[in-house]
Design a protein around this motif. Structure first.
Motif, PDB file in Angstrom:
ATOM      1  N   GLU A 123       0.844  -1.201   0.000  1.00  0.00           N
ATOM      2  CA  GLU A 123       0.000   0.000   0.000  1.00  0.00           C
ATOM      3  C   GLU A 123       0.881   1.254   0.000  1.00  0.00           C
ATOM      4  OE1 GLU A 123      -3.286   0.402  -0.035  1.00  0.00           O
ATOM      5  OE2 GLU A 123      -4.158  -1.542   0.495  1.00  0.00           O
ATOM      6  N   LEU A 124       1.887   1.247   0.880  1.00  0.00           N
ATOM      7  CA  LEU A 124       2.790   2.386   0.964  1.00  0.00           C
ATOM      8  C   LEU A 124       3.610   2.547  -0.310  1.00  0.00           C
ATOM      9  CD1 LEU A 124       3.939   1.722   4.616  1.00  0.00           C
ATOM     10  CD2 LEU A 124       2.703   3.761   3.869  1.00  0.00           C
TER      11      LEU A 124
ATOM     12  N   GLN B 155       9.283  10.515   5.784  1.00  0.00           N
ATOM     13  CA  GLN B 155       9.340  11.084   7.137  1.00  0.00           C
ATOM     14  C   GLN B 155       8.711  10.166   8.183  1.00  0.00           C
ATOM     15  OE1 GLN B 155       7.774  15.091   7.175  1.00  0.00           O
ATOM     16  NE2 GLN B 155       9.070  15.736   5.463  1.00  0.00           N
ATOM     17  N   TYR B 156       7.990   9.134   7.723  1.00  0.00           N
ATOM     18  CA  TYR B 156       7.448   8.069   8.569  1.00  0.00           C
ATOM     19  C   TYR B 156       6.436   8.539   9.608  1.00  0.00           C
ATOM     20  CZ  TYR B 156      10.913   5.207   6.274  1.00  0.00           C
ATOM     21  OH  TYR B 156      11.651   4.562   5.314  1.00  0.00           O
ATOM     22  N   LYS B 157       5.800   9.689   9.367  1.00  0.00           N
ATOM     23  CA  LYS B 157       4.727  10.102  10.274  1.00  0.00           C
ATOM     24  C   LYS B 157       3.505   9.198  10.130  1.00  0.00           C
ATOM     25  CE  LYS B 157       6.148  14.942  10.573  1.00  0.00           C
ATOM     26  NZ  LYS B 157       5.784  16.369  10.355  1.00  0.00           N
ATOM     27  N   TRP B 158       3.442   8.460   9.017  1.00  0.00           N
ATOM     28  CA  TRP B 158       2.326   7.545   8.786  1.00  0.00           C
ATOM     29  C   TRP B 158       2.337   6.356   9.750  1.00  0.00           C
ATOM     30  CZ3 TRP B 158       4.738   3.025   7.816  1.00  0.00           C
ATOM     31  CH2 TRP B 158       5.967   3.049   7.136  1.00  0.00           C
ATOM     32  N   LEU B 159       3.434   6.155  10.471  1.00  0.00           N
ATOM     33  CA  LEU B 159       3.510   5.011  11.386  1.00  0.00           C
ATOM     34  C   LEU B 159       2.410   5.034  12.438  1.00  0.00           C
ATOM     35  CD1 LEU B 159       7.346   4.560  11.949  1.00  0.00           C
ATOM     36  CD2 LEU B 159       5.744   2.766  11.226  1.00  0.00           C
ATOM     37  N   ARG B 160       1.910   6.230  12.782  1.00  0.00           N
ATOM     38  CA  ARG B 160       0.845   6.315  13.779  1.00  0.00           C
ATOM     39  C   ARG B 160      -0.452   5.697  13.271  1.00  0.00           C
ATOM     40  NH1 ARG B 160       0.476  12.840  13.833  1.00  0.00           N
ATOM     41  NH2 ARG B 160       2.733  12.475  13.757  1.00  0.00           N
TER      42      ARG B 160
ATOM     43  N   PRO C 172      -0.133  -8.171  18.766  1.00  0.00           N
ATOM     44  CA  PRO C 172       0.876  -9.074  19.329  1.00  0.00           C
ATOM     45  C   PRO C 172       0.885 -10.460  18.712  1.00  0.00           C
ATOM     46  CG  PRO C 172      -0.240  -7.875  21.082  1.00  0.00           C
ATOM     47  CD  PRO C 172      -0.994  -7.579  19.816  1.00  0.00           C
ATOM     48  N   ARG C 173      -0.226 -10.840  18.068  1.00  0.00           N
ATOM     49  CA  ARG C 173      -0.295 -12.154  17.428  1.00  0.00           C
ATOM     50  C   ARG C 173       0.342 -12.159  16.042  1.00  0.00           C
ATOM     51  NH1 ARG C 173      -6.649 -12.594  18.160  1.00  0.00           N
ATOM     52  NH2 ARG C 173      -6.313 -10.420  17.522  1.00  0.00           N
ATOM     53  N   GLY C 174       0.823 -10.994  15.589  1.00  0.00           N
ATOM     54  CA  GLY C 174       1.525 -10.934  14.314  1.00  0.00           C
ATOM     55  C   GLY C 174       0.669 -10.504  13.145  1.00  0.00           C
ATOM     56  N   VAL C 175      -0.347  -9.700  13.398  1.00  0.00           N
ATOM     57  CA  VAL C 175      -1.217  -9.190  12.324  1.00  0.00           C
ATOM     58  C   VAL C 175      -1.031  -7.687  12.232  1.00  0.00           C
ATOM     59  CG1 VAL C 175      -3.568  -8.952  11.476  1.00  0.00           C
ATOM     60  CG2 VAL C 175      -2.888 -11.033  12.706  1.00  0.00           C
ATOM     61  N   VAL C 176      -0.703  -7.215  11.038  1.00  0.00           N
ATOM     62  CA  VAL C 176      -0.452  -5.793  10.809  1.00  0.00           C
ATOM     63  C   VAL C 176      -1.547  -5.234   9.906  1.00  0.00           C
ATOM     64  CG1 VAL C 176       1.190  -4.083   9.930  1.00  0.00           C
ATOM     65  CG2 VAL C 176       2.028  -6.182  10.996  1.00  0.00           C
ATOM     66  N   SER C 177      -2.052  -4.067  10.253  1.00  0.00           N
ATOM     67  CA  SER C 177      -3.071  -3.424   9.428  1.00  0.00           C
ATOM     68  C   SER C 177      -2.777  -1.937   9.322  1.00  0.00           C
ATOM     69  CB  SER C 177      -4.473  -3.649  10.008  1.00  0.00           C
ATOM     70  OG  SER C 177      -4.545  -3.137  11.331  1.00  0.00           O
ATOM     71  N   ALA C 178      -3.384  -1.292   8.337  1.00  0.00           N
ATOM     72  CA  ALA C 178      -3.113   0.124   8.098  1.00  0.00           C
ATOM     73  C   ALA C 178      -4.407   0.871   7.816  1.00  0.00           C
ATOM     74  CB  ALA C 178      -2.160   0.284   6.916  1.00  0.00           C
ATOM     75  N   ASP C 179      -4.501   2.084   8.340  1.00  0.00           N
ATOM     76  CA  ASP C 179      -5.574   3.014   8.013  1.00  0.00           C
ATOM     77  C   ASP C 179      -5.089   3.839   6.828  1.00  0.00           C
ATOM     78  OD1 ASP C 179      -7.484   4.993   7.819  1.00  0.00           O
ATOM     79  OD2 ASP C 179      -7.054   5.907   9.776  1.00  0.00           O
ATOM     80  N   VAL C 180      -5.387   3.368   5.620  1.00  0.00           N
ATOM     81  CA  VAL C 180      -4.851   4.002   4.417  1.00  0.00           C
ATOM     82  C   VAL C 180      -5.368   5.427   4.257  1.00  0.00           C
ATOM     83  CG1 VAL C 180      -4.664   3.851   1.900  1.00  0.00           C
ATOM     84  CG2 VAL C 180      -4.554   1.769   3.278  1.00  0.00           C
ATOM     85  N   ASP C 181      -6.635   5.646   4.584  1.00  0.00           N
ATOM     86  CA  ASP C 181      -7.174   7.011   4.502  1.00  0.00           C
ATOM     87  C   ASP C 181      -6.417   7.944   5.444  1.00  0.00           C
ATOM     88  OD1 ASP C 181      -8.967   6.123   2.676  1.00  0.00           O
ATOM     89  OD2 ASP C 181     -10.770   6.707   3.782  1.00  0.00           O
TER      90      ASP C 181
ATOM     91  N   ILE D  26      -3.368   7.570   6.490  1.00  0.00           N
ATOM     92  CA  ILE D  26      -2.023   7.765   5.938  1.00  0.00           C
ATOM     93  C   ILE D  26      -2.051   8.812   4.829  1.00  0.00           C
ATOM     94  CG2 ILE D  26      -0.210   6.654   4.563  1.00  0.00           C
ATOM     95  CD1 ILE D  26      -0.793   4.075   6.147  1.00  0.00           C
ATOM     96  N   LEU D  27      -3.033   8.704   3.941  1.00  0.00           N
ATOM     97  CA  LEU D  27      -3.126   9.669   2.841  1.00  0.00           C
ATOM     98  C   LEU D  27      -3.355  11.079   3.362  1.00  0.00           C
ATOM     99  CD1 LEU D  27      -5.212   7.686   0.195  1.00  0.00           C
ATOM    100  CD2 LEU D  27      -2.817   8.381   0.011  1.00  0.00           C
ATOM    101  N   ARG D  28      -4.193  11.203   4.366  1.00  0.00           N
ATOM    102  CA  ARG D  28      -4.481  12.535   4.909  1.00  0.00           C
ATOM    103  C   ARG D  28      -3.218  13.186   5.480  1.00  0.00           C
ATOM    104  NH1 ARG D  28      -9.304   9.923   6.847  1.00  0.00           N
ATOM    105  NH2 ARG D  28     -11.148  10.676   5.727  1.00  0.00           N
ATOM    106  N   ILE D  29      -2.469  12.417   6.283  1.00  0.00           N
ATOM    107  CA  ILE D  29      -1.297  13.009   6.924  1.00  0.00           C
ATOM    108  C   ILE D  29      -0.219  13.337   5.885  1.00  0.00           C
ATOM    109  CG2 ILE D  29      -0.012  10.886   7.475  1.00  0.00           C
ATOM    110  CD1 ILE D  29       0.552  12.123  10.217  1.00  0.00           C
ATOM    111  N   LEU D  30      -0.134  12.526   4.834  1.00  0.00           N
ATOM    112  CA  LEU D  30       0.840  12.797   3.774  1.00  0.00           C
ATOM    113  C   LEU D  30       0.416  13.993   2.927  1.00  0.00           C
ATOM    114  CD1 LEU D  30       1.714   9.168   2.606  1.00  0.00           C
ATOM    115  CD2 LEU D  30       3.098  10.685   4.020  1.00  0.00           C
TER     116      LEU D  30
END
Length: 285
Positions: A148-149, A167-172, A178-187, A189-193
């Protein structure tokens, strides 16, 4: 103290045995020195481009400075070469001319050499003593977010949007379970970028539509042509912390999992190793 390109060339003319490879940063230098440590030609050296004074490079950082330096010395019969990240070159298919003394990474970046399920498995099991998370499922979970990124990076580069992904501000906006599942709020991320690039949020629907098209075009490509290595390592660091590992840079641990017996599957990296180790390798003009 930085040296001028002319003084570097002069040193090579005085010592015909001298052989140099210029890389973007210290991590690149340390990895290659480790890789060739047992067989490096005694007159070979690996240097970061900071060693050379290359002025007037406004964009592209050290990668562009290496390209500029190799352009300057291209027609000099000296053993000077550079290795740079391919970045989006394989995706953009820009057919940009590179000096003959340039080596591109086999995939997107140097980190791509350790972006594998095997390296991640050794990192989890041996480096972190984690046994309840499968490396293959974690790899694909992180890779899905990084794709996605990467699509956002590709869109920004191809449309000259200037989105500050690095700048990696999208990390927030990345969630690590903890079980090993990663997800992203793409909207998110786009807003902050977009805010970082001073693009009106009213353009968000249009950018999302363009992003969908980009993701469709990238979908058939292998992960290693698409994934941005530093993005992967940033997310992996956060994920390992979520699993209780005290770590500030997962990339350091992943690099130790590289297997030299896999060198044969990396033709560009193999050519660099041969250049540094074989004293009779022909010098590219």
């Amino acid at each position: 103290m930085r040296r001028s390109p002319q003084s570097v060339v002069a040193a090579h003319r005085m010592d015909k045995r001298r052989r140099e490879l210029y890389v973007e940063g210290v991590k690149d230098k340390l990895f290659l020195e480790w890789l060739v440590s047992s067989g490096k030609y005694e007159h070979s050296s690996i240097r970061t481009i900071d060693f050379v004074d290359i002025p007037d490079v406004d964009r592209g950082g050290n990668r562009e400075r290496i390209i500029r330096f190799m352009t300057i010395v291209e027609n000099e019969n000296v053993a000077i070469r550079g290795m740079i990240d391919a970045d989006s070159e394989y995706l953009l298919q820009s057919k940009r001319y590179y000096p003959s003394k340039i080596h591109l990474t086999d995939w997107r970046s140097l980190e791509s050499y350790v972006l594998s399920e095997d390296c991640l498995d050794r990192t989890l099991r041996l480096g972190c003593a984690i046994e309840n998370v499968r490396a293959d499922s974690l790899f694909h979970s992180i890779a899905g977010v990084v794709r996605e990124l990467s699509a956002i990076r590709f869109l920004s580069e191809s449309e000259n949007l200037g989105l500050p992904v690095g700048q990696y501000k999208w990390l927030r906006h990345i969630t690590c379970d903890p079980r090993g599942v990663v997800s992203a709020d793409v909207d998110g991320i786009l807003r902050i970028l977009m805010q970082g690039a001073r693009i009106s949020l009213r353009q968000l629907p249009d950018i999302k539509e363009e992003l969908t098209s980009v993701k469709e075009s990238l979908a058939p490509l292998d992960d290693l042509y698409v994934l941005h290595g530093r993005d992967f390592m940033q997310i992996l660091t956060r994920q390992l912390r979520a699993m209780g590992v005290k770590i500030d840079d997962a990339g350091r641990m992943m690099w130790t999992a590289f297997q030299t017996d896999r060198l044969e599957i990396f033709p560009n990296l193999r050519a660099v190793v041969r250049y540094l180790c074989d004293p009779i390798t022909e010098v590219a003009k």
